[in-house]
Design a protein around this motif. Structure first.
Motif, PDB file in Angstrom:
ATOM      1  N   SER A  11      19.838 -22.328  34.383  1.00 50.90           N
ATOM      2  CA  SER A  11      18.666 -22.508  35.226  1.00 50.90           C
ATOM      3  C   SER A  11      18.787 -23.885  35.875  1.00 50.90           C
ATOM      4  CB  SER A  11      17.458 -22.436  34.292  1.00 50.90           C
ATOM      5  OG  SER A  11      16.284 -22.661  34.990  1.00 50.90           O
ATOM      6  N   LYS A  36      10.247 -10.116  41.514  1.00 51.84           N
ATOM      7  CA  LYS A  36      11.692 -10.394  41.444  1.00 51.84           C
ATOM      8  C   LYS A  36      12.194 -10.375  39.996  1.00 51.84           C
ATOM      9  CE  LYS A  36      10.798 -14.303  43.489  1.00 51.84           C
ATOM     10  NZ  LYS A  36       9.376 -14.078  43.844  1.00 51.84           N
ATOM     11  N   SER A  37      11.517 -11.153  39.155  1.00 50.00           N
ATOM     12  CA  SER A  37      11.969 -11.255  37.762  1.00 50.00           C
ATOM     13  C   SER A  37      11.812  -9.908  37.053  1.00 50.00           C
ATOM     14  CB  SER A  37      11.187 -12.354  37.044  1.00 50.00           C
ATOM     15  OG  SER A  37      11.318 -13.583  37.746  1.00 50.00           O
ATOM     16  N   SER A  38      10.737  -9.206  37.335  1.00 49.04           N
ATOM     17  CA  SER A  38      10.508  -7.891  36.710  1.00 49.04           C
ATOM     18  C   SER A  38      11.595  -6.900  37.109  1.00 49.04           C
ATOM     19  CB  SER A  38       9.157  -7.318  37.140  1.00 49.04           C
ATOM     20  OG  SER A  38       8.122  -8.207  36.808  1.00 49.04           O
ATOM     21  N   ASN A  41      14.733  -7.579  35.152  1.00 47.77           N
ATOM     22  CA  ASN A  41      14.591  -7.040  33.793  1.00 47.77           C
ATOM     23  C   ASN A  41      14.752  -5.525  33.775  1.00 47.77           C
ATOM     24  OD1 ASN A  41      14.163  -9.537  32.684  1.00 47.77           O
ATOM     25  ND2 ASN A  41      11.930  -9.415  32.799  1.00 47.77           N
ATOM     26  N   ALA A  50      14.460 -12.183  32.244  1.00 50.32           N
ATOM     27  CA  ALA A  50      13.910 -13.102  33.248  1.00 50.32           C
ATOM     28  C   ALA A  50      12.420 -13.247  32.956  1.00 50.32           C
ATOM     29  CB  ALA A  50      14.122 -12.533  34.642  1.00 50.32           C
ATOM     30  N   LYS A  51      11.921 -14.479  33.007  1.00 50.59           N
ATOM     31  CA  LYS A  51      10.512 -14.697  32.655  1.00 50.59           C
ATOM     32  C   LYS A  51       9.589 -14.225  33.773  1.00 50.59           C
ATOM     33  CE  LYS A  51      11.201 -18.360  29.341  1.00 50.59           C
ATOM     34  NZ  LYS A  51      12.266 -19.317  29.636  1.00 50.59           N
ATOM     35  N   THR A  52       8.584 -13.438  33.423  1.00 48.79           N
ATOM     36  CA  THR A  52       7.639 -12.917  34.409  1.00 48.79           C
ATOM     37  C   THR A  52       6.241 -13.419  34.070  1.00 48.79           C
ATOM     38  OG1 THR A  52       7.092 -10.948  33.145  1.00 48.79           O
ATOM     39  CG2 THR A  52       8.989 -10.785  34.595  1.00 48.79           C
ATOM     40  N   THR A  59       8.797 -18.451  38.397  1.00 50.83           N
ATOM     41  CA  THR A  59      10.205 -18.860  38.501  1.00 50.83           C
ATOM     42  C   THR A  59      10.294 -20.056  39.437  1.00 50.83           C
ATOM     43  OG1 THR A  59      10.746 -16.526  38.258  1.00 50.83           O
ATOM     44  CG2 THR A  59      12.549 -17.980  38.897  1.00 50.83           C
ATOM     45  N   ASN A  63      18.115 -19.088  38.630  1.00 46.87           N
ATOM     46  CA  ASN A  63      18.509 -18.590  37.303  1.00 46.87           C
ATOM     47  C   ASN A  63      19.650 -17.595  37.410  1.00 46.87           C
ATOM     48  OD1 ASN A  63      16.295 -19.671  35.432  1.00 46.87           O
ATOM     49  ND2 ASN A  63      15.193 -18.873  37.204  1.00 46.87           N
ATOM     50  N   ASP A  75      17.966 -14.924  39.907  1.00 45.46           N
ATOM     51  CA  ASP A  75      16.513 -14.914  40.120  1.00 45.46           C
ATOM     52  C   ASP A  75      16.127 -16.224  40.804  1.00 45.46           C
ATOM     53  OD1 ASP A  75      13.909 -14.077  39.960  1.00 45.46           O
ATOM     54  OD2 ASP A  75      13.659 -14.526  37.824  1.00 45.46           O
TER      55      ASP A  75
END
Ligand code: GTP
Ligand code: MG
Length: 198
Positions: A11, A36-38, A41, A50-52, A59, A63, A75
């Motif tokens: 990151s 995006k992150s979802s 995943n 990826a953290k959502t 974000t 990443n 991401d």
């Protein structure tokens, strides 16, 4: 293409610190909260890779995720998040645009668009910028589970119609829902094709 392994690598905000550009790479960009992150995943069959967050602006860095030890999914921070300070906004825009312009192994950028919304200026401006810079991109409509199939079809058709008023041709378009795992095979097949055509 099947994703057997997906691993978080790094990151960063400084281009110089990113992983060596020695593998094919695909990035996800779009407004904050567009999913995006979802979507990353969903593609990787993992819930928390990826953290959502339901709060926009989650974000904030570039990443890298290594897929099957062969290619990267990236991401990126979102844009258009009103509550972010001007300084942060400029910082994100600076390193994100730099990344898009200068990353030599970036094979395609996916521009995510919430299927419920009318064409929005920042999204259109981003796609025009990508086209001007000859940076390959595809469009991905997200959150299609929030509308009926009929509504999804009419929204996508009117978005295309709007673009064709100024664009000669349209990029590849994907219809997705991270919630319902919709569009996964199409996206992975496209990525596979792009990697194999290099
Ligand atoms: P930033 O990192 O802030 O730029 O946002 P992001 O684009 O990465 O969005 P994120 O994946 O964090 O998702 C934002 C919110 O939308 C979360 O509450 C998700 O659960 C929700 N969400 C994402 N994709 C979908 C989807 O396909 N369907 C539904 N119903 N909700 C979704
Ligand atoms: Mg995110």
């Amino acid at each position: 293409m099947i994703i057997k392994e997906a691993r978080f690598i790094s990151s960063h905000t400084a281009l110089a610190n990113l992983p060596k550009p020695n593998l094919p790479e695909f990035a996800f960009i779009g407004r904050s909260n567009v999913g995006k992150s979802s979507l990353i995943n969903m593609l990787c069959n993992q819930r928390t890779l990826a953290k959502t967050s339901s709060t926009p602006g989650k974000t904030q860095t570039i990443n890298h995720f290594l897929i099957n030890n062969l290619w990267y999914l990236v991401d990126l921070p979102g844009y258009g998040f009103a509550k972010t300070s001007k300084k942060l906004k400029n910082e994100w825009a600076g390193f994100t645009f730099d990344y898009l312009k200068k990353r030599p192994n970036l094979l395609c950028t996916f521009v995510l668009i919430d299927v419920r919304h009318e064409p929005q200026k920042p999204d259109i401006a981003l796609m025009e910028w990508l086209a001007t810079k000859e940076i390959p991109f595809a469009m991905v409509f997200t959150k299609t589970d929030k509308l009926t199939t009929n509504h999804v079809n009419t929204h996508v058709a009117s978005y295309k119609h709007f673009m064709l008023e100024t664009w000669e041709s349209l990029p590849e378009i994907f219809i997705t829902s991270a919630e319902k795992k919709r569009g996964k095979e199409d996206l992975l097949e496209f990525i596979d094709q792009v990697i194999n055509s290099k």
